[in-house]
Motif scaffolding. Structure first.
Motif, mmCIF file in Angstrom:
data_model
loop_
_atom_site.group_PDB
_atom_site.id
_atom_site.type_symbol
_atom_site.label_atom_id
_atom_site.label_comp_id
_atom_site.label_asym_id
_atom_site.label_seq_id
_atom_site.Cartn_x
_atom_site.Cartn_y
_atom_site.Cartn_z
ATOM 1 N N LEU A 145 -8.641 6.016 6.714
ATOM 2 C CA LEU A 145 -8.438 6.733 5.936
ATOM 3 C C LEU A 145 -9.595 6.003 4.549
ATOM 4 O O LEU A 145 -9.229 4.428 4.506
ATOM 5 C CB LEU A 145 -7.441 7.163 5.275
ATOM 6 N N SER A 146 -10.321 7.253 4.015
ATOM 7 C CA SER A 146 -10.964 6.595 2.497
ATOM 8 C C SER A 146 -10.637 7.065 1.744
ATOM 9 O O SER A 146 -9.459 8.594 1.644
ATOM 10 C CB SER A 146 -12.416 7.246 3.761
ATOM 11 N N GLY A 147 -10.786 7.070 1.034
ATOM 12 C CA GLY A 147 -10.239 6.717 -1.041
ATOM 13 C C GLY A 147 -8.946 6.861 -1.484
ATOM 14 O O GLY A 147 -8.620 6.120 -0.186
ATOM 15 N N LEU A 148 -8.864 7.165 -2.284
ATOM 16 C CA LEU A 148 -7.622 7.370 -3.106
ATOM 17 C C LEU A 148 -6.858 8.831 -2.631
ATOM 18 O O LEU A 148 -5.666 9.528 -3.465
ATOM 19 C CB LEU A 148 -7.538 6.691 -4.210
ATOM 20 N N THR A 195 -2.666 3.063 1.649
ATOM 21 C CA THR A 195 -2.451 1.809 0.831
ATOM 22 C C THR A 195 -3.505 1.313 2.243
ATOM 23 O O THR A 195 -3.672 0.969 2.679
ATOM 24 C CB THR A 195 -1.881 0.922 0.933
ATOM 25 N N GLY A 196 -4.757 0.955 1.245
ATOM 26 C CA GLY A 196 -5.400 0.064 2.146
ATOM 27 C C GLY A 196 -6.223 0.242 3.018
ATOM 28 O O GLY A 196 -6.086 -0.291 4.432
ATOM 29 N N GLY A 197 -6.689 1.573 3.232
ATOM 30 C CA GLY A 197 -6.739 3.065 4.410
ATOM 31 C C GLY A 197 -5.943 3.147 5.781
ATOM 32 O O GLY A 197 -6.353 3.918 6.309
ATOM 33 N N GLN A 198 -4.701 3.228 5.151
ATOM 34 C CA GLN A 198 -3.678 3.345 6.551
ATOM 35 C C GLN A 198 -2.251 3.860 5.735
ATOM 36 O O GLN A 198 -2.129 4.110 4.157
ATOM 37 C CB GLN A 198 -2.860 1.322 6.214
ATOM 38 N N VAL A 199 -1.852 4.548 6.798
ATOM 39 C CA VAL A 199 -1.037 5.380 5.937
ATOM 40 C C VAL A 199 0.378 4.903 6.831
ATOM 41 O O VAL A 199 -0.194 4.859 8.285
ATOM 42 C CB VAL A 199 -0.793 7.167 5.806
#
Length: 64
Positions: free
Chosen positions: A21-24, A50-54
């Motif tokens: 995942l990118s961005g916030l 967080t850090g491109g992960q969920v």
């Protein structure tokens, strides 16, 4: 984006991990048994990666 779902028989849950995942921007994690009606996984609304992960645990999954 990749999504993995792993069953944990000890706690009877499905562990969901979304990566890449990118961005916030917040994301929403949903489940469907028919591809038409969707239900948000508990705790899966407006989750910020967080850090491109969920990571979420789904305790209300439909067996099978």
């Amino acid at each position: 984006m990749a999504l993995s779902a792993t069953y944990d028989p000890q706690l009877s849950r499905v562990r969901l991990t979304a990566t890449g995942l990118s961005g916030l921007a917040p994301v929403r994690v949903e489940r469907s048994t028919d591809g038409v009606r969707w239900t948000t996984v508990r705790g899966g609304a407006d989750v910020v990666p967080t850090g491109g992960q969920v990571r979420l645990d789904d305790y209300e999954f439909v067996p099978g």
